[in-house]
Write an enzyme that holds these catalytic residues in place. Structure first.
Site, short mmCIF file in Angstrom:
data_model
loop_
_atom_site.label_atom_id
_atom_site.label_comp_id
_atom_site.label_asym_id
_atom_site.label_seq_id
_atom_site.Cartn_x
_atom_site.Cartn_y
_atom_site.Cartn_z
N GLU A 109 -23.00 -12.29 -9.05
CA GLU A 109 -23.13 -11.15 -8.14
C GLU A 109 -21.78 -10.80 -7.53
O GLU A 109 -20.84 -11.60 -7.53
CB GLU A 109 -24.14 -11.46 -7.02
CG GLU A 109 -23.70 -12.53 -6.05
CD GLU A 109 -24.75 -12.81 -4.98
OE1 GLU A 109 -25.94 -12.56 -5.22
OE2 GLU A 109 -24.36 -13.29 -3.89
N GLU B 50 -30.68 -14.92 0.44
CA GLU B 50 -31.67 -15.89 0.00
C GLU B 50 -32.71 -16.07 1.09
O GLU B 50 -32.53 -15.61 2.23
CB GLU B 50 -31.03 -17.24 -0.35
CG GLU B 50 -30.38 -17.94 0.82
CD GLU B 50 -29.73 -19.26 0.42
OE1 GLU B 50 -29.74 -19.59 -0.77
OE2 GLU B 50 -29.22 -19.95 1.31
N ARG C 182 -38.36 -23.13 4.89
CA ARG C 182 -38.49 -24.33 5.73
C ARG C 182 -38.00 -24.02 7.13
O ARG C 182 -37.47 -22.93 7.39
CB ARG C 182 -37.63 -25.47 5.14
CG ARG C 182 -36.18 -25.04 4.94
CD ARG C 182 -35.28 -26.17 4.53
NE ARG C 182 -33.98 -25.73 4.06
CZ ARG C 182 -32.97 -25.36 4.82
NH1 ARG C 182 -33.11 -25.33 6.14
NH2 ARG C 182 -31.81 -24.99 4.29
N GLU D 98 -32.00 -14.67 4.89
CA GLU D 98 -30.57 -14.68 5.14
C GLU D 98 -29.91 -13.45 4.51
O GLU D 98 -30.19 -13.10 3.36
CB GLU D 98 -29.95 -15.96 4.58
CG GLU D 98 -30.60 -17.23 5.16
CD GLU D 98 -29.70 -18.44 5.10
OE1 GLU D 98 -28.69 -18.40 4.37
OE2 GLU D 98 -30.03 -19.42 5.78
N ILE E 27 -18.90 -10.28 -1.55
CA ILE E 27 -18.63 -9.46 -0.36
C ILE E 27 -17.55 -10.17 0.45
O ILE E 27 -17.76 -11.27 0.95
CB ILE E 27 -19.90 -9.27 0.49
CG1 ILE E 27 -21.07 -8.76 -0.37
CG2 ILE E 27 -19.63 -8.32 1.65
CD1 ILE E 27 -20.83 -7.44 -1.04
#
Length: 450
Positions: A200, A288, A292, A275, A203
Site C-alpha cells: 500500500e 486496521e 480486542r 485504527e 502516508i
C-alpha cells in the site's frame, strides 16, 4: 451475567480484568507460567492454575492447557486480554466448540480482520476510505514490482496476517524494493506462519488515530471517541492521549461515523478498535481493526466515564448495551504513559530484574494500572511493559501538568525504566503544542540523543 471466568493473560491487564469482575460479582481463575507463580494476578484471583513453563509457547499460548484449566475449574468464559491469544481465531473457535464464551468477537470476525488484505477489501466495499494499494494475492516478485510501480513510491510492504509492527517494510525507491520485499515475507513467515504480504501507499508522517468501538449482540454499535496514538517507536505506541488535539468537531464526527460503519460491516461484537492514518490535510484512511481490548483503553474510560472491561463482560453475558451514541460525552483530557523496564540510552534494551524499591504516584486525576510490587522479579520472557500511568485533567494542559508531577513521584528501584524518557517527551515544545506525528520520537528525540 457470567458467574465465573478464566483470564488467559498475565500482568497488569489480568489485574485490570480481575478488578472489573469483582465489581460485577464474577469469580475469576488466573493462569500462570512456572515463572509467574508469585505474580500479583495469581494472588488477586479467586483461583490460580499453572498452565506450563516460563516460555509463552508453553503457557500463555498453550491453548490445550488453558482450555483444560477452564473446564476443570468450571468457568463459563475466557477473557483473553490483549496480546497472547486475544486475536487468535483458532483459540476463539476452540472456545466455542468447548461451549466456553470467548469474551470478544466471533472467531469468524477475528479471522476476517486479522487478514489485513481481506479487511481492506471489506472496508472498500463498505465505503470506508483505505490507503491506496493492492490487497489481492501477489503471485510473484515480478507481479509485486509491477504493483509497486503503479502504486508509486514511497510504499509499505506489510504482512497480511500481521500486527504489533511486525512484517512491515517501508520502501522509498525502486532500488530498495527487492530486498525489502523478501525481508518482509521472511519476517511474516517467522512471526505469523505465512509469508503473504500486501502493498500500500506509504502516508508520510501521518497521525495515528483510533476509535474505540463497543457492540452488543443485538446489532447496536457505538463509538467512545478517539485516541491519539501517534507517539510511537518502531511502530509501537509509547504515549497516548484522548481526545486528539488535531481533530476538530466536524472531522471527529465524520471519523466516528465511519468507525461505526466499519464495525457494522463485519457484524462486530464486544470491544474493538478502528485504527486510522490521518494526513496533514485531514484526509483519513482505515489502517486496521484490533479485535480486542487495547493497552490504552484507560484514557477513553477517563474521558467518557465508561468502564470498557465491564461493558465487555456484560456484552459477553448476553446483556443489551444501555449506552446510546447520543449519551456519550467526552469530558476533559487524559494521557497515558507506558512504563517499560527498558533502557532508552541503550537502544531501549529490556531490563528484567528484581524491583528493590517502589513508590507509585497518586492523587486526584492519577491512575496506575500495574502488577508490580516491591520484591517482584520482572521476568525476561515477556513484554517489557510493567505498568501504565494515566492522568486526567479538565484540559490538556492540566493533564500534562499532572503527568509530569506523577512521573516525578514514580520511583522504581533495581531496574532501569523509561520514566525519564517519558518526561522528556512531555517537556518537548512540539508535544506541548500538539505538533507531532508517528515520526516524532525517531526524528526529534532518539536521533538527537544518539
Amino acid at each position: 451475567m457470567l458467574k465465573k471466568i478464566l483470564i488467559a493473560n498475565r500482568g497488569e491487564i489480568a489485574v485490570r480484568i480481575i478488578r472489573a469482575c469483582r465489581e460485577l460479582n464474577i469469580r475469576t481463575v488466573a493462569i500462570y507460567s512456572e515463572q509467574d507463580k508469585d505474580a500479583l494476578h495469581t494472588q488477586m484471583a479467586d483461583e490460580a492454575v499453572c498452565v506450563g513453563g516460563p516460555l509463552s509457547k508453553d503457557s500463555y499460548l498453550n491453548m490445550t492447557n488453558i482450555l483444560s484449566a477452564c473446564v476443570l475449574t468450571g468457568c463459563e468464559g475466557i477473557h483473553p486480554g490483549f496480546g497472547f491469544l486475544s486475536e487468535n481465531p483458532k483459540f476463539a473457535k476452540m472456545c466455542r466448540e468447548c461451549n466456553i464464551k470467548f469474551i470478544g468477537p466471533d472467531y469468524e470476525t477475528i479471522e476476517l480482520m486479522g487478514d489485513k488484505a481481506r479487511a481492506r477489501e471489506i472496508m472498500k466495499k463498505a465505503n470506508v476510505p483505505v490507503v491506496p494499494g493492492y490487497e489481492g494475492e501477489i503471485l510473484s516478485y515480478d507481479h509485486a514490482l509491477d504493483l509497486a510501480k503503479n502504486i508509486g513510491f514511497p510504499l509499505m510492504i506489510k504482512a497480511a496476517a500481521g500486527g504489533g509492527g511486525k512484517g512491515i517494510r517501508i520502501v522509498r525507491d525502486i532500488k530498495e524494493f527487492k530486498h525489502n520485499f523478501e525481508a518482509a515475507k521472511l519476517e511474516a513467515k517467522a512471526c505469523f506462519g505465512e509469508d503473504k504480504v500486501y502493498i500500500e501507499k506509504f502516508i508520510e508522517n501521518p497521525r495515528h488515530i483510533e476509535f474505540q468501538i463497543l457492540a452488543d449482540e443485538y446489532n447496536k454499535v457505538v463509538h467512545l471517541g478517539e485516541r491519539e496514538c501517534s507517539m510511537q517507536r518502531n511502530n509501537q505506541k509509547v504515549l497516548e492521549e484522548a481526545p486528539s488535539i488535531f481533530l476538530n468537531d466536524n472531522l471527529r464526527e465524520k471519523m466516528g461515523k465511519v468507525a461505526v460503519k466499519a464495525a457494522e460491516a463485519v457484524d462486530y461484537k464486544n470491544a474493538g478498535t478502528i485504527e486510522f492514518l490521518v494526513d496533514d490535510s485531514g484526509e483519513f484512511y482505515f489502517m486496521e481493526m484490533n479485535t480486542r481490548i487495547q493497552v490504552e483503553h484507560p484514557i477513553t474510560e477517563m474521558v467518557t466515564n465508561i468502564d470498557i472491561v465491564k461493558e465487555q463482560l456484560k456484552i459477553a453475558s448476553g446483556m443489551k448495551m444501555e449506552i446510546n451514541q447520543e449519551d456519550i460525552k467526552i469530558s476533559g483530557h487524559a494521557i497515558e504513559c507506558r512504563i517499560n523496564a527498558e533502557d532508552p540510552k541503550n537502544n531501549f534494551r529490556p531490563c528484567p530484574g528484581v524491583i528493590t524499591e517502589l513508590y507509585t504516584p497518586s492523587g486526584l486525576g492519577v491512575r496506575v494500572d500495574s502488577a508490580i510490587y516491591c520484591g517482584y522479579e520482572i521476568p525476561p520472557y515477556y513484554d517489557s511493559m510493567i505498568g501504565k500511568l494515566i492522568t486526567f485533567g479538565d484540559d490538556r494542559e492540566n493533564a500534562i501538568i499532572k503527568m509530569k508531577r506523577a512521573l516525578d513521584e514514580f520511583a522504581i528501584g533495581g531496574v532501569t525504566t523509561n520514566i525519564d524518557f517519558q518526561y522528556e517527551i512531555l517537556e518537548h515544545e512540539d508535544f506541548i503544542n500538539g505538533n507531532y506525528n508517528t515520526s516524532f520520537i525517531e526524528n526529534k528525540l532518539v536521533n538527537n540523543n544518539a
